[in-house]
Write a protein that holds these residues in place. Structure first.
Motif, PDB file in Angstrom:
ATOM      1  N   SER A 176       0.856  -1.047  -0.003  1.00 31.18           N
ATOM      2  CA  SER A 176      -0.054   0.078   0.004  1.00 31.18           C
ATOM      3  C   SER A 176       0.948   1.173  -0.066  1.00 31.18           C
ATOM      4  O   SER A 176       0.292   2.244  -0.081  1.00 31.18           O
ATOM      5  N   ASN A 177       2.125   1.165   0.299  1.00 34.98           N
ATOM      6  CA  ASN A 177       3.079   2.321   0.206  1.00 34.98           C
ATOM      7  C   ASN A 177       2.559   3.214   1.241  1.00 34.98           C
ATOM      8  O   ASN A 177       2.596   4.562   0.912  1.00 34.98           O
ATOM      9  N   GLY A 178       2.165   2.732   2.364  1.00 42.13           N
ATOM     10  CA  GLY A 178       1.563   3.898   3.522  1.00 42.13           C
ATOM     11  C   GLY A 178       0.542   4.482   3.269  1.00 42.13           C
ATOM     12  O   GLY A 178      -0.070   5.046   4.454  1.00 42.13           O
ATOM     13  N   GLU A 179      -0.277   3.968   2.424  1.00 46.65           N
ATOM     14  CA  GLU A 179      -1.697   4.542   2.205  1.00 46.65           C
ATOM     15  C   GLU A 179      -2.641   3.716   3.059  1.00 46.65           C
ATOM     16  O   GLU A 179      -2.536   2.503   2.945  1.00 46.65           O
ATOM     17  N   PHE A 180      -3.302   4.413   3.978  1.00 50.46           N
ATOM     18  CA  PHE A 180      -4.151   3.727   4.762  1.00 50.46           C
ATOM     19  C   PHE A 180      -5.583   3.064   4.268  1.00 50.46           C
ATOM     20  O   PHE A 180      -6.050   3.783   3.029  1.00 50.46           O
ATOM     21  N   PHE A 181      -5.728   2.014   4.359  1.00 46.99           N
ATOM     22  CA  PHE A 181      -7.152   1.421   3.986  1.00 46.99           C
ATOM     23  C   PHE A 181      -7.761   0.275   5.032  1.00 46.99           C
ATOM     24  O   PHE A 181      -7.399   0.047   5.991  1.00 46.99           O
ATOM     25  N   LEU A 182      -9.073   0.213   4.858  1.00 48.11           N
ATOM     26  CA  LEU A 182      -9.925  -0.564   5.945  1.00 48.11           C
ATOM     27  C   LEU A 182     -10.430  -1.599   5.161  1.00 48.11           C
ATOM     28  O   LEU A 182     -11.169  -1.617   4.288  1.00 48.11           O
ATOM     29  N   ARG A 183      -9.919  -2.895   5.589  1.00 49.66           N
ATOM     30  CA  ARG A 183     -10.264  -4.166   4.819  1.00 49.66           C
ATOM     31  C   ARG A 183     -11.683  -4.653   5.664  1.00 49.66           C
ATOM     32  O   ARG A 183     -11.651  -4.864   6.595  1.00 49.66           O
ATOM     33  N   SER A 184     -12.530  -4.808   4.898  1.00 52.53           N
ATOM     34  CA  SER A 184     -13.754  -5.767   5.261  1.00 52.53           C
ATOM     35  C   SER A 184     -13.519  -7.285   5.495  1.00 52.53           C
ATOM     36  O   SER A 184     -13.263  -7.804   4.214  1.00 52.53           O
ATOM     37  N   SER A 185     -13.889  -7.764   6.663  1.00 54.55           N
ATOM     38  CA  SER A 185     -13.411  -9.129   6.699  1.00 54.55           C
ATOM     39  C   SER A 185     -14.563  -9.831   7.509  1.00 54.55           C
ATOM     40  O   SER A 185     -14.674  -9.249   8.889  1.00 54.55           O
ATOM     41  N   SER A 215     -17.448 -10.482  12.915  1.00 55.47           N
ATOM     42  CA  SER A 215     -18.553 -11.447  13.390  1.00 55.47           C
ATOM     43  C   SER A 215     -18.296 -11.216  15.064  1.00 55.47           C
ATOM     44  O   SER A 215     -17.377 -11.960  15.299  1.00 55.47           O
ATOM     45  N   PRO A 216     -19.511 -10.806  15.836  1.00 56.48           N
ATOM     46  CA  PRO A 216     -19.219 -10.865  17.028  1.00 56.48           C
ATOM     47  C   PRO A 216     -19.038 -11.978  17.640  1.00 56.48           C
ATOM     48  O   PRO A 216     -19.004 -12.161  18.851  1.00 56.48           O
ATOM     49  N   VAL A 217     -19.932 -12.975  17.040  1.00 51.62           N
ATOM     50  CA  VAL A 217     -20.076 -14.247  17.712  1.00 51.62           C
ATOM     51  C   VAL A 217     -18.588 -15.085  17.843  1.00 51.62           C
ATOM     52  O   VAL A 217     -18.399 -15.895  18.647  1.00 51.62           O
ATOM     53  N   TYR A 218     -17.684 -15.015  16.607  1.00 46.31           N
ATOM     54  CA  TYR A 218     -16.641 -15.603  16.635  1.00 46.31           C
ATOM     55  C   TYR A 218     -15.475 -15.023  16.989  1.00 46.31           C
ATOM     56  O   TYR A 218     -14.350 -15.395  16.699  1.00 46.31           O
ATOM     57  N   LEU A 219     -15.519 -13.889  17.737  1.00 49.25           N
ATOM     58  CA  LEU A 219     -14.440 -12.980  17.848  1.00 49.25           C
ATOM     59  C   LEU A 219     -13.509 -13.697  18.777  1.00 49.25           C
ATOM     60  O   LEU A 219     -12.173 -13.731  18.726  1.00 49.25           O
ATOM     61  N   VAL A 271      -8.276  -3.642  10.187  1.00 50.58           N
ATOM     62  CA  VAL A 271      -9.549  -4.460  10.107  1.00 50.58           C
ATOM     63  C   VAL A 271     -10.333  -3.840  11.270  1.00 50.58           C
ATOM     64  O   VAL A 271      -9.901  -3.168  12.289  1.00 50.58           O
ATOM     65  N   ARG A 272     -11.662  -3.915  11.179  1.00 49.42           N
ATOM     66  CA  ARG A 272     -12.461  -3.585  12.249  1.00 49.42           C
ATOM     67  C   ARG A 272     -12.248  -4.382  13.587  1.00 49.42           C
ATOM     68  O   ARG A 272     -11.811  -5.467  13.485  1.00 49.42           O
ATOM     69  N   ASN A 273     -12.281  -3.805  14.792  1.00 50.93           N
ATOM     70  CA  ASN A 273     -12.174  -4.584  16.003  1.00 50.93           C
ATOM     71  C   ASN A 273     -10.414  -4.718  16.016  1.00 50.93           C
ATOM     72  O   ASN A 273     -10.170  -5.478  16.887  1.00 50.93           O
ATOM     73  N   GLY A 274      -9.840  -4.037  15.362  1.00 53.17           N
ATOM     74  CA  GLY A 274      -8.323  -4.385  15.307  1.00 53.17           C
ATOM     75  C   GLY A 274      -7.674  -3.944  16.498  1.00 53.17           C
ATOM     76  O   GLY A 274      -6.889  -4.811  17.135  1.00 53.17           O
ATOM     77  N   GLU A 275      -8.103  -2.887  17.235  1.00 53.76           N
ATOM     78  CA  GLU A 275      -7.309  -2.596  18.568  1.00 53.76           C
ATOM     79  C   GLU A 275      -7.640  -3.521  19.531  1.00 53.76           C
ATOM     80  O   GLU A 275      -6.824  -3.832  20.378  1.00 53.76           O
ATOM     81  N   TRP A 276      -8.996  -4.252  19.375  1.00 59.58           N
ATOM     82  CA  TRP A 276      -9.264  -5.368  20.522  1.00 59.58           C
ATOM     83  C   TRP A 276      -8.380  -6.637  20.297  1.00 59.58           C
ATOM     84  O   TRP A 276      -7.787  -7.050  21.181  1.00 59.58           O
TER      85      TRP A 276
END
Length: 1165
Positions: free
Chosen positions: A172-181, A186-190, A220-225
């Motif tokens: 990505s050469n430093g460009e930020f992106f947010l990947r949907s995964s 999924s809160p059930v399988y976190l 990714v979402r919830n990445g800090e957790w």
């Protein structure tokens, strides 16, 4: 994963972990982060603490605990074995352990190989999501596949997804992106995904470096957790992960989504491990990345012991903006500027910081003045006390807040809101208690008003400011006395008023920046409103001047007293000539301040003296030449040096400090130098200020003071070097090189060892005993020597009282039979005294060594007599010329007085020339065509007088070098010559000759023209061997010998050739060879043009010189032989043309011819 015995593993599982079937909850739950308590327990492997954790908290740490329980440990101690049993017991009742154990049972080596193959495949395909080796084609969504898969496939699914994200981050050469995964959302399988993620990173560390995994989780979402769980299960990696995230972070984190996510992740990590928050903040500053994180961590930080003085936020931001690191300052300033450009957001770290600072500011405001509290719910709900002044415990915090806001506004470009500006003005115009901190607070508030006048925008605010300034003027004296400080804000007010009156706005800006301790860009135009208030409402120029004189001087002024003092105000008023303009005398104030000084020297004292001297000599305007300050009187100067016994001859016992005496000395020397430098200007104005009398200068112990200053160079700053410069200009005889060398000997380690031999600080012999011993020098020599040897152990200062007795008895040492050791000891004591009292010592010595006739007449010379005519030194008793120790003293005095005479004549010429020329211009008014020659004539006469003086001294000294110049009283001339001949090289004459040659060498090197003049005058030929061999600088004579040969006088030509013959022998140089060739050529020319009588008179003394030429330079042999043949032919022709009895001179020609024959034989031989 370490080596696991699968058989033992199955046994443990069958015994400790019964299979538990669980049903998943369809409802999502909120995410729970690892608590600081749990993280610390993991870090320290505190099993007792782990056992106290709740099930939800323990669930987050299961990957690490299961691995810890099942892997073969490196620690084989009994203590760990017991802890391991406790961990197994702790895990036995947890349902999720079975799935984690199943994850640990797969073949990770094969999994890693497949993962690497997939990486290579993706690399060849250019990063596109094509065929996957880890995961075959998915029939359902990723979440369903994860739910229905066995442990190995779960690992493959998570690893494939993670590698895909990591590869995309790398590309990505430093460009930020947010990947949907689905997998990470999924809160059930976190929790299950977190377990898989932790196990993968732990078992495949080379494939999944924790820093790269951390970077991927930010996308990714919830990445800090996930990141917090990952680090909590590998607690040792905390610092490594944080540093990696900071290094890869943005310079300005609030500018992008990626920066904010990174800041939030790091903030969560630090909340999990608060003990490391300050270290992470230090990393932020070190890397100059993520400034918002640094502020956020400071806002989150809760110190164990609250500092009542300054909050952590104020300390941190002040350190960034006011520190010495310019890179950090620029980085944080950019954060402030960029943050202001965005809309005000409650989530913005910058606005959180500003909110907190405003709350802290309002919290310390006097309750009656905090007219607007931003948020009452955030404030302490204590009742209003009606206290109108700033509390003493809040003063330091208020000063820190003021400096911080100055830095934020002046350096970082913060634009305060109306709310902030109002509260700041309320704080700045508060009235603190009369303490040193209160004085500092008022000074800062005043400078902030000058730096940011835009804070005062309404007439009400302007009136508030004027009232506060009036309060400052009224309370200044009380504050200074009550606070016990010498530097109060009253001096700063006075100084600013003076700057405004003289329109020195740049000086005000410099003063403000210096007081605030920061460089702020202040536009001079912004000070116009303050200038009007100061110059028209508060301080008029006459009020300023009258007030300044009444200000008390600073007691014991030194560099240790910081801040703005009365001396700064007086200095500026002197520069602007306000005192002379309003006819206010400042002389007494300056003298009192100079008398109230101590070390280390205050840096403003020397500039004050310089500008004071300038105001004495230079009028404020040409229209009013009398508008000058008065100089310090001679009586006041003498009072400073009272207790000094006769100027140079006294020890300092005055109640004034050495600093005061050195400053007064600097004043006098600078005054005299400035008086000479401004002679032309003063003459044009028909004004002649009075110079200080020579009698006054004789009373000042200049050398003694300079010597004391040399030992205090660190404390005196530039005063010592300034005094040396003035001394070298006006008193060169006190700066002779040999004196400095002898001082080094006096102050070295050897005298210190001798000093240790003294059992008492006081001398056991009195001056009377010393005089009596001198009277019996012939019969009581041992007693006198014993006294003198004891005196050598004394310091130079302690020796001063014996100076008069020592010098007055020097004439008695000229008697025949005095021990040489006594003479040498007297010489040694005289040289020690010369380091502290040279001028008076020289006068006493010259008067003591006069001839007997003058002593009977009681003729006494003064210092002025000896400077006008230095040759008086050589008009001493003739026996001194054969007493080497006393001759050494005489030569030292002669050298000093020759230098003093030059300085005296130069000063006299400058002092009188301009006034006489001005008088002549006035008298010649109306006459035209008058050449401007008197000045040139005076300069030439002065140079001629100095040259005649020096040459006369040299000629006298050369005459002294001749054997038996004059017989000593009572000793016949013949007997004295026999004694000198018997002594040989160890005679007194030989020693005196060496001393004289050393002095002549110094004189010739200092001024080669003296050597030229003396040799053009000539001296006895018998001294040539002595001067050429004894004076090393005689080689300079080779430069002017050709000019000497060209002189028409026969005796000068003869002297030149004789001198050259000795120089060729001493210095066989190419230059000597060329000059010798020239001399031989001149001799050949003179042979053809001289008359018979002159030829005989010339060649008889010069022909022997040819032998020296040939010995020094054999190539000259042919030229010399040719010359001798010509001389022989001319002599033979004269003999044959006239009969011997007709012309008596023919006899001389015969003598010359026979002499030539001998010379030829010598040359051939």
């Amino acid at each position: 994963m370490g080596i696991i015995n699968l058989f033992n593993l199955k046994c443990v599982l069958s015994l400790s972990f019964p299979l538990i079937l669980c049903s998943r909850m369809a409802d999502s739950v909120s995410l729970q982060f690892v608590s600081p308590y749990a993280f610390e327990a993991m870090q320290k492997v505190d099993v007792a603490r782990l056992a106290a954790l709740s099930d939800p908290e323990l669930r987050l740490l299961l990957p690490c605990l299961v691995r810890m329980a099942l892997c073969a440990p490196a620690d084989q101690s009994n203590a760990w074995a017991q802890d391991k049993k406790l961990i197994l017991r702790l895990l036995s009742g947890v349902e999720a352990v079975n799935s984690i154990v199943a994850l640990l049972s797969v073949d990770f080596h094969a999994l890693e190989q497949d993962a690497r193959k997939e990486q290579q495949l993706r690399h060849k395909a250019g990063g596109s999501n094509g065929e996957s080796i880890l995961v075959s084609q998915l029939q359902h969504g990723l979440t369903l596949e994860f739910e229905h898969s066995d442990p190995l496939r779960r690992l493959r699914l998570a690893l494939s997804e993670l590698l895909a994200i990591m590869n995309k981050v790398a590309d990505s050469n430093g460009e930020f992106f947010l990947r949907s995964s689905e997998l990470f959302e999924s809160p059930v399988y976190l929790e299950e995904v977190a377990d898989v993620l932790c196990i993968l990173q732990a078992e495949l560390p080379s494939l999944l470096p924790i820093i790269e995994v951390a970077e991927a989780l930010l996308h990714v979402r919830n990445g800090e957790w996930f990141l917090c769980l990952l680090v909590a299960n590998v607690p040792d990696s905390f610092s490594e992960v944080c540093r990696g995230l900071i290094k890869n972070g943005e310079r300005q984190d609030e500018e992008s989504v990626g920066g904010r996510r990174r800041t939030e992740a790091l903030r969560q990590l630090c909340q999990m491990n608060p003990s490391q928050a300050l270290n992470i903040r230090a990393m932020v500053v070190e890397e100059c990345h993520l400034p918002g994180l640094g502020v956020a961590l400071t806002l989150d930080y809760k110190p164990d012991t609250a500092d009542e003085a300054v909050s952590p936020l104020v300390s941190y931001v002040s350190g960034l903006l006011l520190g010495t690191n310019g890179k950090v300052r620029t980085w944080f300033s950019m954060f402030i500027r960029n943050g202001q450009q965005r809309k005000r957001e409650s989530s913005s770290v910058l606005w959180q910081m500003r909110r907190q600072l405003l709350l802290e500011l309002v919290a310390i405001l006097p309750r009656s003045r905090s007219t607007h509290v931003p948020n009452d719910s955030d404030m302490d709900s204590e009742s209003s006390s009606g206290y109108s002044g700033l509390r003493e415990e809040h003063v330091v915090k208020a000063s820190a807040l003021l400096r911080l806001y100055c830095a934020l506004m002046g350096i970082a470009g913060l634009r305060p809101t109306d709310e902030e500006a109002e509260q700041l003005l309320q704080l700045m115009t508060s009235r603190p208690p009369a303490t040193p901190a209160g004085v500092r607070f008022v000074s800062l508030s005043f400078c902030k008003l000058l730096a940011f006048p835009t804070l005062v925008s309404t007439p009400e605010q302007e009136q508030l400011m004027v009232m506060w300034l009036s309060w400052m003027i009224k309370e200044e004296e009380y504050f200074e006395s009550a606070a016990g400080v010498s530097a109060s804000f009253g001096e700063m007010l006075l100084l600013v008023a003076m700057y405004f009156h003289s329109n020195q706005l740049s000086a005000i800006i410099e003063l403000v920046c210096s007081t605030l301790g920061m460089k702020i860009a202040i536009k001079p135009s912004s000070l116009s409103k303050m200038k009007t208030i100061f110059t028209q409402e508060i301080f008029t120029e006459q009020v300023v001047t009258a007030h300044a004189v009444r200000v008390a001087v600073t007691n014991n002024l030194s560099a240790n007293i910081t801040g703005f003092l009365p001396i700064h105000c007086i200095y500026q008023l002197l520069r602007s000539r306000a005192f002379t303009k309003h006819k206010v005398s400042i002389k007494d104030w300056i003298f009192r301040q100079l008398c109230e000084t101590t070390t280390p020297l205050h840096t403003q004292l020397l500039p004050l003296i310089d500008v004071y001297i300038n105001s004495i000599l230079t009028p404020a305007s040409k229209t009013n030449p009398e508008a000058t300050n008065q100089p310090i009187t001679e009586q006041e100067i003498l009072n400073v040096f009272q207790g000094l016994a006769g100027g140079d001859g006294g020890k300092v016992r005055s109640h004034y400090t050495i600093t005061t005496q050195l400053l007064i000395l600097y004043y006098i020397l600078s005054y005299e130098e400035a008086l000479l430098a401004n002679t032309k200007t003063l003459a044009l104005m028909q004004k002649k200020p009075k110079s200080y009398s020579p009698a006054l200068m004789d009373q000042i112990p200049i050398k003694h003071l300079i010597r004391q200053a040399q030992g205090l160079q660190q404390e005196l700053g530039g005063l010592h070097s300034a005094l040396l410069r003035l001394l070298a200009t006006n008193y060169p005889h006190l700066c002779m090189v040999e004196d400095w060398i002898s001082e080094e000997e006096v102050t070295g380690t050897l005298p210190l060892l001798r000093k240790m031999l003294l059992t008492s600080s006081s001398c056991k012999y009195s001056q009377t005993q010393l005089r009596e011993a001198f009277q019996n020098v012939l019969s009581g020599g041992p007693r006198l020597l014993r006294i003198l040897e004891h005196l050598t152990l004394l310091s130079a200062g302690d020796l001063i009282p014996y100076a008069e007795a020592l010098t007055a008895s020097m004439g008695l040492l000229l008697e025949d039979g005095v021990s040489r050791r006594i003479l040498q000891t007297v010489n040694k004591l005289w040289m020690v005294l010369n380091t502290v009292m040279p001028r008076k010592l020289w006068v006493m010595t010259v008067n003591a060594l006069q001839p007997l006739v003058k002593l009977l007449r009681q003729q006494k010379y003064t210092q002025n007599d000896l400077m006008v005519d230095p040759l008086i030194v050589l008009r001493c008793d003739s026996r001194v010329f054969r007493c080497p120790p006393l001759m050494d003293i005489t030569l030292h005095m002669l050298n000093g007085y020759l230098l003093a005479s030059k300085a005296y004549l130069n000063a006299h010429l400058k002092e009188t020339a301009e006034f006489e020329r001005q008088a002549q211009t006035v008298s010649n008014l109306g006459l035209s065509g008058q050449p401007d020659t008197p000045e040139v004539t005076r300069e030439e006469l002065k140079n001629a007088l100095l040259a005649a003086q020096d040459s006369a001294a040299v000629q006298i000294l050369l005459e002294v070098c001749l054997p038996s110049v004059q017989s000593a009283p009572g000793i016949p001339m013949r007997k004295q010559r026999e004694r000198e001949a018997e002594g040989g090289l160890l005679s007194d004459l030989r020693e005196v000759q060496c001393l004289i040659c050393c002095l002549l060498h110094q004189m010739f090197i200092a001024d080669p023209n003296i050597a030229k003049l003396v040799h053009f005058q000539g001296y006895p030929q018998a001294l040539l061997p002595l001067t050429v061999a004894g004076i090393p600088s005689m080689h300079i004579c080779l430069d002017f010998i050709p000019e000497l040969l060209a002189q028409p006088q026969l005796e000068k030509q003869i002297f030149a050739i004789q001198l050259l013959s000795h120089l060729c022998t001493q210095y066989a140089l190419p230059k000597s060879l060329s000059v010798a060739r020239l001399a031989i050529s001149v001799m050949g020319t003179l042979l053809t043009v001289q008359t018979r009588v002159k030829r005989f008179a010339f060649f008889m003394p010069t022909l022997p010189c040819l032998i020296s030429f040939c010995k020094a330079f054999p190539p000259l042999f042919d030229d010399v032989m040719s010359l001798l043949v010509q001389v022989g032919q001319v002599s033979a022709a004269d003999v044959t043309t006239k009969a011997r009895d007709i012309d008596p001179l023919i006899a001389s020609e015969c003598i010359l011819q026979s002499y030539l024959t001998e010379l030829v034989l010598i040359c051939i031989g």
